[in-house]
Design an enzyme around this catalytic site. Structure first.
Site, PDB file in Angstrom:
ATOM      1  CG  ASP A  50      -0.347  -0.077   2.517  1.00 35.13           C
ATOM      2  OD1 ASP A  50       0.888  -0.192   2.590  1.00 35.13           O
ATOM      3  OD2 ASP A  50      -1.077  -0.006   3.529  1.00 35.13           O
ATOM      4  CB  SER A  51       4.595   1.690   0.004  1.00 33.64           C
ATOM      5  OG  SER A  51       4.813   0.523  -0.776  1.00 33.64           O
ATOM      6  CG  ASP A  89       0.228  -4.135   1.853  1.00 34.53           C
ATOM      7  OD1 ASP A  89       0.264  -5.084   2.659  1.00 34.53           O
ATOM      8  OD2 ASP A  89       1.088  -3.233   1.817  1.00 34.53           O
ATOM      9  CE  LYS A 119       2.932  -6.146   3.563  1.00 30.56           C
ATOM     10  NZ  LYS A 119       2.449  -4.968   4.328  1.00 30.56           N
ATOM     11  CD  GLU A 121       0.455  -1.641   7.913  1.00 32.13           C
ATOM     12  OE1 GLU A 121       0.194  -0.869   8.864  1.00 32.13           O
ATOM     13  OE2 GLU A 121       0.962  -1.252   6.840  1.00 32.13           O
ATOM     14  CD  GLU A 188       7.612  -0.670   7.703  1.00 31.06           C
ATOM     15  OE1 GLU A 188       6.624  -1.302   7.301  1.00 31.06           O
ATOM     16  OE2 GLU A 188       7.913   0.469   7.292  1.00 31.06           O
TER      17      GLU A 188
HETATM   18  O1  KIV Z   1       3.493  -1.153   1.662  1.00 32.38           O
HETATM   19  C1  KIV Z   1       4.642  -1.611   1.656  1.00 32.38           C
HETATM   20  O2  KIV Z   1       5.454  -1.339   0.774  1.00 32.38           O
HETATM   21  C2  KIV Z   1       5.029  -2.493   2.748  1.00 32.38           C
HETATM   22  C3  KIV Z   1       6.483  -2.810   2.889  1.00 32.38           C
HETATM   23  C4  KIV Z   1       7.184  -1.640   3.430  1.00 32.38           C
HETATM   24  C5  KIV Z   1       6.705  -4.025   3.712  1.00 32.38           C
HETATM   25  O3  KIV Z   1       4.210  -2.895   3.522  1.00 32.38           O
END
Ligand code: KIV
Length: 276
Positions: A50-51, A89, A119, A121, A188
């Site tokens: 989600d970055s 994500d 994924k 969090e 992280e």
């Molecule tokens: O969103 C992302 O890029 C991440 C990584 C930093 C692990 O969750």
């Protein structure tokens, strides 16, 4: 050059799980078809993080990511991934409130992208969500330690594991994610001794980002790794290339040649065939 992923088969989530304690697992984020195609031969995992909301869309935090955004980029990455296991994500707001909400969101991502895992969090507070998704047959990667989706709640990007209380929470989170059935977990922004302790105590692989080489694998945000990030680069990032200046130089040369009418040159121009 030997590829990180098998030449014949996609790295499955089960294959990743079995790498625990073995050869380090290689993961990079990817958000687009061309980047996924270029990275695929060299990585085990491609993470559609989600970055993407910050890196490609210019949002201030990952809270700008939406389900539609994640699905669109997940589909693009799947078109470019031949061998790597692709994880997408779950954006903030798509899973926190209940296991039913989490499962519905995970199903949508899984079915509309064809990715191999999702994924999310969190630790103890999302254990029910992870268990519900895994029970429905969708593999889950956990994400503990610094959680960018909680940046507003935490008052900034705070490194975890500095206090006894933080260490206790991290260990509880790690145990909860494993017990809920995750096939691997991202750690992280966490102090090395705690990341090492979590890696020792879990039977699933840990993938570190700012969590030291003690983890079973590593992940970096691709734009950070290739030097395209225009804002501050975190301490844990190593730039393996510096593409900012390559892009600026190319744009500058193009602009100069267009202004001088030097581009397009004769070799770039279509002319009627000479009939004689
Ligand atoms: O969103 C992302 O890029 C991440 C990584 C930093 C692990 O969750």
């Amino acid at each position: 050059m030997v590829s990180a992923a098998s030449a014949d088969a996609r790295a499955s989530t089960e294959a990743i799980r079995q790498r625990k304690g073995g050869d380090p697992i290689v993961c990079l984020t990817a958000y687009t078809y061309p980047i996924a195609s270029l990275l695929d031969p060299h990585v085990d995992l491609l993470l559609v993080g989600d970055s993407v909301a910050m890196v490609l869309h210019g949002h201030a935090t990952t809270l700008g990511a939406t389900m539609d955004m994640m699905i669109l980029h997940g589909q693009a990455v799947m078109r470019g991934a031949r061998n790597a296991c692709v994880v997408v994500d779950m954006p903030a707001g798509s899973y926190e409130s209940s296991a039913a909400e989490a499962l519905a969101s995970a199903r949508r991502i899984f079915e509309e992208t064809g990715c191999h895992a999702v994924k999310l969090e969190g630790g103890t507070e999302v254990a029910d969500q992870i268990a519900a998704i895994v029970e429905a047959g969708i593999p889950v990667m956990g994400h503990i330690g610094l959680q960018p989706q909680s940046v507003e709640k935490d008052g900034g990007y705070k490194i975890k594991g500095r206090t006894d209380e933080s260490v206790r929470q991290l260990l509880a989170d790690a145990d909860a994610v494993e017990k809920a059935g995750a096939f691997s977990v991202v750690i992280e922004g966490t102090m090395e001794p705690v990341a090492a302790e979590i890696t020792r105590r879990l039977s699933i692989p840990t993938i570190g980002i700012g969590a030291s080489a003690a983890c079973d694998g590593q992940v970096l945000v691709i734009d950070d790794a290739i030097g395209l990030t225009v804002d501050r680069v975190p301490k844990f990032v190593k730039e393996y290339a510096e593409l900012r200046s390559a892009v600026s130089t190319a744009a500058m040369s193009y602009a100069a040649e267009v202004k001088a009418r030097a581009f397009p040159a004769p070799e770039h121009v279509f002319q009627p065939k000479d009939k004689t």
